[in-house]
Design a protein around this motif. Structure first.
Motif: not given
Length: 476
Positions: A76, A194, A232-233, A235-236, A239, A290, A396-397, A427, A432
């Motif tokens: 992470t 994204w 959380g993000d 996009t994280q 993946c 990713r 997703t996170y 998340g 990540r």
């Protein structure tokens, strides 16, 4: 009125429903999918990462708390809540006897997964068998289950859950557990998250969804609109680089190509872009999706030779096979001269020592950028194989901020009757990165916590049944 409403139908939701029911609460579980697709992403899982201080049935040696924590911290990059992470780790040490009680069976690691025998307990029959066992147990205990029942909104007043809206139905309950996944199947939301890259591409348009098509993030979006605290993000995510021939949804574990650390990864320009031998595959496989997503066209190519065959779990689709690197380049539609040059430079840079894919060996490259730090052997023995890979999103996170009681927060204040578990809060632990089996560890730990806490909250509600108190305390 029902005591505990559980929204979701995967591992975390089922753990919550079972714990609440064992505590004496009446429980209604709403699964958005039809019965044949029940279980969310959990149906595609196969193991649980477990802390243990000594060998235990299917687990070898020891995997103590501090090592588990350091593994999680590394993947992470520090983007994790240590308190909640350690709670998850400790819970993983004691959950398997409870899981067995509900019909889950474990088996030793199979060929191709032996390096996980110390850290991960595998489900006999995989995630589908686990999900089916939990549903059978839930039904036997009297949990009410409704399929094809997507929830679109919640009534919340001052941080308290009042009712859920499912189509034309308004469903009231004393408490509620949200365990209905992330937004990985929502193509529009992925595109929004994204965005467009410097090449004018919309990367998420080329993503495949490894898991369920039913995780649209409807309630996550709704909770954001309700001003729940978010972490959380967007996009994280979990993946993974998966076979480009995989279906758009529900490809599952068999679409993963586990040969990356044994070979080279090239982009569509036939050039390398990352260290394939950075660490063990179970710790690094979830970074490759990713990495591929950042490459032109969101595609990569895993190249191996015949020496690698039999050393990794075979994917469902065979690789493209060729008797020469030039022929392989043509079949993969990559520039022939560039591929041959890339492989030639790599082969010349290899410093082969004692090759051993079960340890961080001393086979490495010198004078090569990026380096290959372990398991570096020349790719020079025909036949050669290539796999075209695309990013595969599992979950997703982005999710709801929570605490050690699995409570949803509003403006920093925890709700006293709304709880969260599974991907909707992962998340908090996974900012990540990923390491194999930890998603199930999180879902199991927080599902059980959420179910117990929801039952306790229902017991303290004004119309709670007096007889429930002792049962709740016993289960907690």
């Amino acid at each position: 009125m029902i005591d505990v409403l559980v929204i979701g139908g995967g591992n975390a939701a089922l753990c919550a429903a079972l714990m609440a029911r064992e505590a004496g609460a009446s429980v209604l579980l709403l699964e958005s999918a039809p019965r044949e697709w029940r279980g969310g992403n959990s149906q595609h899982t196969r193991n649980l990462r477990c802390m243990h201080d000594a060998p235990q049935d299917v687990l070898s040696e020891a995997y103590p708390e501090e090592e588990f924590w350091q593994d999680l911290l590394k993947v992470t990059g520090g983007a994790t809540d240590e308190k909640l992470a350690r709670l998850t780790i400790r819970a993983s040490a004691s959950c398997r006897s409870w899981m067995r009680k509900h019909g889950v069976h474990f088996q030793p690691s199979l060929k191709g997964t032996l390096h996980l025998s110390r850290t991960n307990a595998f489900f006999m029959g995989g995630g589908k068998a686990l999900v089916n066992a939990y549903y059978r147990s839930a039904e036997a205990l009297g949990v009410q289950i409704r399929y094809d029942t997507p929830v679109t909104a919640l009534e919340i007043e001052d941080g308290r859950f009042i009712a859920a809206q499912a189509g034309s139905q308004r469903i009231q309950a004393k408490t509620c557990v949200l365990a209905c996944g992330g937004f990985e199947s929502n193509r529009d939301w992925l595109r929004e998250a994204w965005g467009q890259n410097e090449r004018g591409e919309w990367p998420s348009d080329n993503f495949l969804i490894r898991g369920t098509r039913f995780n649209q993030g409807v309630l996550l979006k709704h909770m954001m609109e309700q001003r729940a605290d978010i972490i959380g993000d967007p996009t994280q995510a979990h993946c993974v680089a998966i076979d480009a021939r995989a279906p758009l949804y529900d490809g599952g574990i068999v679409t993963r190509v586990d040969a990356v650390s044994l070979g080279l990864m090239l982009n569509r320009e036939a050039k390398r872009f990352y260290d394939e031998g950075e660490d063990f595959w179970p710790k690094r496989y979830a970074i490759w999706g990713r990495l591929v997503a950042m490459q032109p066209g969101q595609i990569g190519y895993c190249i191996i030779d015949s020496k690698a065959i039999g050393r990794f779990m075979p994917p469902v689709f065979p690789g493209v096979k060729a008797d020469s690197l030039s022929e392989l380049a043509r079949k993969l539609k990559l520039d022939e001269a560039t591929l041959v040059e890339t492989l030639g430079s790599y082969n010349a840079a290899c410093r082969v020592g004692n090759f051993d894919h079960t340890v961080l060996d001393d086979c490495h490259t010198e004078g090569l950028t990026p380096p290959k730090t372990h398991w570096a052997r020349p790719i020079d023995t025909a036949p050669f194989y290539g796999y075209a890979l695309k990013p595969g999103i599992t979950f997703t996170y982005l999710g709801l901020k929570t605490n050690d009681k699995a409570q949803v927060h509003f403006g920093g204040a925890p709700s006293d009757n709304l709880f969260v578990a599974g991907e909707m809060m992962a998340g908090n632990v996974l900012g990540r990165g990923y390491t194999a089996g930890v998603g199930m560890s999180i879902g199991t730990a927080f599902g059980r916590i959420a179910g117990t806490q929801a039952a306790l909250a229902a017991q303290s509600a004004p119309s709670a049944r007096p007889a429930m108190k002792d049962k709740v305390h016993a289960a907690a």
